[in-house]
Design an enzyme around this catalytic site. Structure first.
Site, PDB file in Angstrom:
ATOM      1  N   ARG A 295       0.827  -1.209   0.000  1.00  8.34           N
ATOM      2  CA  ARG A 295       0.000   0.000   0.000  1.00  8.34           C
ATOM      3  C   ARG A 295       0.858   1.254   0.000  1.00  8.34           C
ATOM      4  O   ARG A 295       0.518   2.244  -0.660  1.00  8.34           O
ATOM      5  CB  ARG A 295      -0.950  -0.034   1.203  1.00  8.34           C
ATOM      6  CG  ARG A 295      -2.098  -1.006   0.989  1.00  8.34           C
ATOM      7  CD  ARG A 295      -2.929  -1.264   2.236  1.00  8.34           C
ATOM      8  NE  ARG A 295      -4.061  -2.124   1.891  1.00  8.34           N
ATOM      9  CZ  ARG A 295      -4.893  -2.650   2.771  1.00  8.34           C
ATOM     10  NH1 ARG A 295      -4.723  -2.415   4.064  1.00  8.34           N
ATOM     11  NH2 ARG A 295      -5.897  -3.411   2.376  1.00  8.34           N
ATOM     12  N   TYR A 439      -5.445  -0.743  -6.886  1.00 14.16           N
ATOM     13  CA  TYR A 439      -4.519  -1.702  -6.278  1.00 14.16           C
ATOM     14  C   TYR A 439      -4.661  -1.759  -4.755  1.00 14.16           C
ATOM     15  O   TYR A 439      -4.900  -0.747  -4.102  1.00 14.16           O
ATOM     16  CB  TYR A 439      -3.080  -1.286  -6.573  1.00 14.16           C
ATOM     17  CG  TYR A 439      -2.491  -1.808  -7.848  1.00 14.16           C
ATOM     18  CD1 TYR A 439      -2.780  -3.072  -8.326  1.00 14.16           C
ATOM     19  CD2 TYR A 439      -1.603  -1.022  -8.574  1.00 14.16           C
ATOM     20  CE1 TYR A 439      -2.211  -3.544  -9.497  1.00 14.16           C
ATOM     21  CE2 TYR A 439      -1.035  -1.489  -9.750  1.00 14.16           C
ATOM     22  CZ  TYR A 439      -1.341  -2.746 -10.203  1.00 14.16           C
ATOM     23  OH  TYR A 439      -0.781  -3.208 -11.352  1.00 14.16           O
ATOM     24  N   GLU A 440      -4.413  -2.946  -4.212  1.00 19.20           N
ATOM     25  CA  GLU A 440      -4.279  -3.166  -2.772  1.00 19.20           C
ATOM     26  C   GLU A 440      -5.468  -2.624  -1.981  1.00 19.20           C
ATOM     27  O   GLU A 440      -5.318  -2.119  -0.877  1.00 19.20           O
ATOM     28  CB  GLU A 440      -2.979  -2.515  -2.252  1.00 19.20           C
ATOM     29  CG  GLU A 440      -1.742  -2.850  -3.032  1.00 19.20           C
ATOM     30  CD  GLU A 440      -1.569  -4.364  -3.243  1.00 19.20           C
ATOM     31  OE1 GLU A 440      -2.002  -5.139  -2.379  1.00 19.20           O
ATOM     32  OE2 GLU A 440      -1.015  -4.763  -4.275  1.00 19.20           O
ATOM     33  N   GLY A 441      -6.644  -2.736  -2.555  1.00 15.68           N
ATOM     34  CA  GLY A 441      -7.841  -2.193  -1.934  1.00 15.68           C
ATOM     35  C   GLY A 441      -8.140  -0.827  -2.508  1.00 15.68           C
ATOM     36  O   GLY A 441      -7.296   0.071  -2.509  1.00 15.68           O
ATOM     37  N   GLN A 446      -9.822   1.520   1.446  1.00 13.26           N
ATOM     38  CA  GLN A 446      -8.864   2.207   2.307  1.00 13.26           C
ATOM     39  C   GLN A 446      -9.565   3.181   3.241  1.00 13.26           C
ATOM     40  O   GLN A 446      -9.193   3.344   4.411  1.00 13.26           O
ATOM     41  CB  GLN A 446      -7.831   2.955   1.456  1.00 13.26           C
ATOM     42  CG  GLN A 446      -7.021   2.099   0.519  1.00 13.26           C
ATOM     43  CD  GLN A 446      -6.233   1.029   1.223  1.00 13.26           C
ATOM     44  OE1 GLN A 446      -5.689   1.254   2.294  1.00 13.26           O
ATOM     45  NE2 GLN A 446      -6.180  -0.158   0.641  1.00 13.26           N
TER      46      GLN A 446
END
Length: 596
Positions: A295, A439-441, A446
């Site tokens: 992240r 990406y990555e949530g 987030q």
């Protein structure tokens, strides 16, 4: 057109003047990391980025990756660049000396990721994901696993991936179906399909180590029944050398909007042999070690595309002649004035400059807290850094990528029609940037993490250390005429931030949807506030430097101008966000789903 130059002066300012990096490194046991050593390291990384990686950026976009006879072939030049990267020792930088690393601070690895990623993010992802795999094995692996995997990963001979997503599950990892069948020898056979696996297969390294989430046969449902496994593409012999191909393969490559030079794979695990990493049914907790580092890396992607776009837009605006300035001719020797004199172009350029440099300060601030959380000998200081990093991580990831995309979009706009064609690289930059908010949530994920877990879930206690830092800074500016107004503006917003957090908490007791309704606006408001805090610190430093003879006064004057712009034209966005949050969830939830 390759005009990229690594912003070494701003990196140096942010590290050594703003964050006093030499003192920081000394405090965490790295006194040898001084300005001279760091400058030499950054200079060499910049040369590699500008001379080797930047020319490969458009090559990767135009050629893309190819799946040939079950194996992925990367674009021309990528493999040779990766070998140079390994030969120079870059993968070893922030990794443990016990397994072949240099043992330098994690923050230096973050800066290296920015430098190599900005001119060619698709290439940089191969190296970046490997760092996450190493970090996860370092934290959660047994000594045997570390000896087995880390030396080859750290040297760069092997690379790593993270394998989470499945087509039916998306971000809801509790729904994943990939199975892990225990074997008599203590290994596990992994079976399932993972999608969207960046760097999932390629020809850069001799082996790929997949970090995979899967479920044991007797595991409880949901996220509580997930375990984590190490699954190599090529199996290992007892002595650690390569044996036969494992039961994992790339069945297809995703046809994507951007980052064509990075292989985004659908991976089939068909009885692939792996080993358990960490504890049974604690896999999601362990995977957060990888995800949180990723992240921060995704936040750097927002910075990278913002920086690349800003450089091209600034250069074009200085050279492009069009119309005369309304306040009088500026270019008497030419038929028109450069467009950089026009207020609207300046609005776009200053928005980019204030966001680019603000995101860099935010990213480095978080990476320094990461160092403290890992290396401080003071347990209280270490825990406070852990808490603050937990608060900052979703902001770095989501705010930086949203602001980075805005900046990349403005860069294209500065060039008008020339931005829309390939010559300047800005249409590729914008396409490549778009994935960063996913990406990555996603930004929404987030935001829920920030507001729901990090703030409300902790009863607001995680805000206290950051608010204390902001308050102390504002007080230190009270007696400085040039800073007092900005300090008062920041102090007022900080107080509103606290009150807003409590307001949402009260509203959520009556209606839990209030959290989801406010979350993204809350995250963006938080990002603008934290960046304002850092811009005020930067102003303080710039004024101090200008009070004495300096070699480059224009650099510091530009800092003051960008900060003034940020406080006058960017920070007021928070007022609209606060009004939106205060309006509540009803205006979102009252319409029946069928009526959309």
């Amino acid at each position: 057109m390759n005009n990229y130059r690594t912003p070494l002066r701003d990196i140096d300012f942010t590290l050594f003047e703003l964050f006093k990096y030499e003192q920081h490194c000394g405090a965490i046991g790295h006194a040898s990391v001084d300005r001279e050593l760091t400058g030499a390291f950054l200079g060499e990384a910049a040369r590699f980025a500008e001379e080797v990686l930047a020319p490969l950026g458009p090559v990767g976009d135009q050629q893309g990756c190819k799946l040939i006879d079950g194996n992925v072939v990367t674009p021309s030049g990528f493999k040779q660049a990766y070998q140079q990267y390994c030969d120079a020792g870059w993968p070893t930088l922030s990794r443990s000396t016990a397994y072949g690393g240099q043992g330098l601070p994690q923050s230096l690895g973050v800066i290296l990721s920015e430098i190599i990623g900005t001119p060619n993010w698709a290439w940089g992802m191969y190296a970046g994901l490997s760092q996450g795999a190493m970090h996860t094995i370092e934290i959660h692996g047994t000594e045997q696993q570390k000896q087995q995997y880390l030396p080859a990963l750290i040297s760069g001979r092997w690379t790593g991936t993270m394998c989470l997503t499945e087509a039916h599950a998306g971000s809801d990892l509790g729904l994943l179906r990939t199975r892990a069948e225990p074997q008599p020898d203590g290994s596990y056979l992994i079976t399932g399909t993972k999608i969207f696996i960046s760097s999932g297969d390629h020809d850069l390294a001799e082996n790929i180590v997949h970090i995979v989430l899967a479920r044991l046969p007797d595991a409880p449902a949901g996220t509580k029944g997930i375990s984590l496994f190490v699954v190599p593409k090529i199996q290992l012999k007892d002595d650690g050398s390569l044996a036969s191909v494992n039961g994992v393969s790339c069945s297809s490559l995703e046809d994507k909007m951007g980052i064509h030079g990075n292989a985004t794979c659908v991976l089939q695990f068909e009885g692939a042999k792996g080993c358990l990493l960490g504890e049974v049914n604690k896999g999601l907790n362990h995977m957060f070690t990888f995800m949180n580092l990723a992240r921060i890396g995704s936040g750097l992607q927002g910075l990278a595309h913002a920086e690349f776009g800003y450089q091209q837009a600034r250069l074009y605006a200085r050279e492009r002649l069009q119309m005369r300035s309304l306040s009088g001719v500026k270019n008497t020797a030419g038929p028109a004035d450069p467009i950089i004199v026009h207020p609207d172009i300046r609005r776009m350029l200053l928005t980019q400059k204030s966001l680019v440099e603000g995101i860099r300060m935010l990213s480095y601030y978080a990476s320094i807290k990461m160092d403290v959380s890992q290396h401080s000998t003071d347990a209280d200081e270490r825990q406070q850094a852990v808490d603050l990093l937990g608060l900052l991580t979703p902001i770095v990831k989501a705010f930086s990528t949203e602001a980075g995309f805005e900046s990349a979009n403005l860069a294209l706009q500065c060039l008008g029609g020339h931005g829309y064609i390939r010559d300047w690289g800005l249409e590729q930059n914008l396409r490549d940037c778009r994935i960063a908010t996913l990406y990555e949530g996603t930004t929404g994920i987030q935001a829920l993490d920030l507001l729901g877990r990090k703030v409300l879930g902790a009863g607001g206690k995680t805000l206290a250390p950051l608010i204390d830092e902001i308050t102390q800074l504002c007080r230190s500016c009270d007696d400085t005429e040039q800073l007092a107004a900005h300090a008062a503006q920041l102090a007022t917003l900080s107080e509103e931030w606290q009150q807003l957090s409590m307001h949402i908490a009260r509203q959520a007791q009556q209606n839990p949807d209030e959290i989801g309704a406010a979350a993204v606006d809350y995250l963006m408001c938080s990002g603008y506030l934290v960046v304002a805090f850092l811009w005020l610190k930067a102003q303080q430093v710039a004024l101090r430097q200008l009070a004495q003879p300096v070699a480059d006064p224009g650099f510091y004057r530009a800092k003051l101008a960008a900060a003034e712009f940020y406080f006058a034209r960017i920070l007021p966005r928070t007022m609209g966000l606060i009004k939106a949050m205060e309006s509540g969830a009803d205006n979102l939830m009252s319409l029946a789903s069928a009526d959309f």
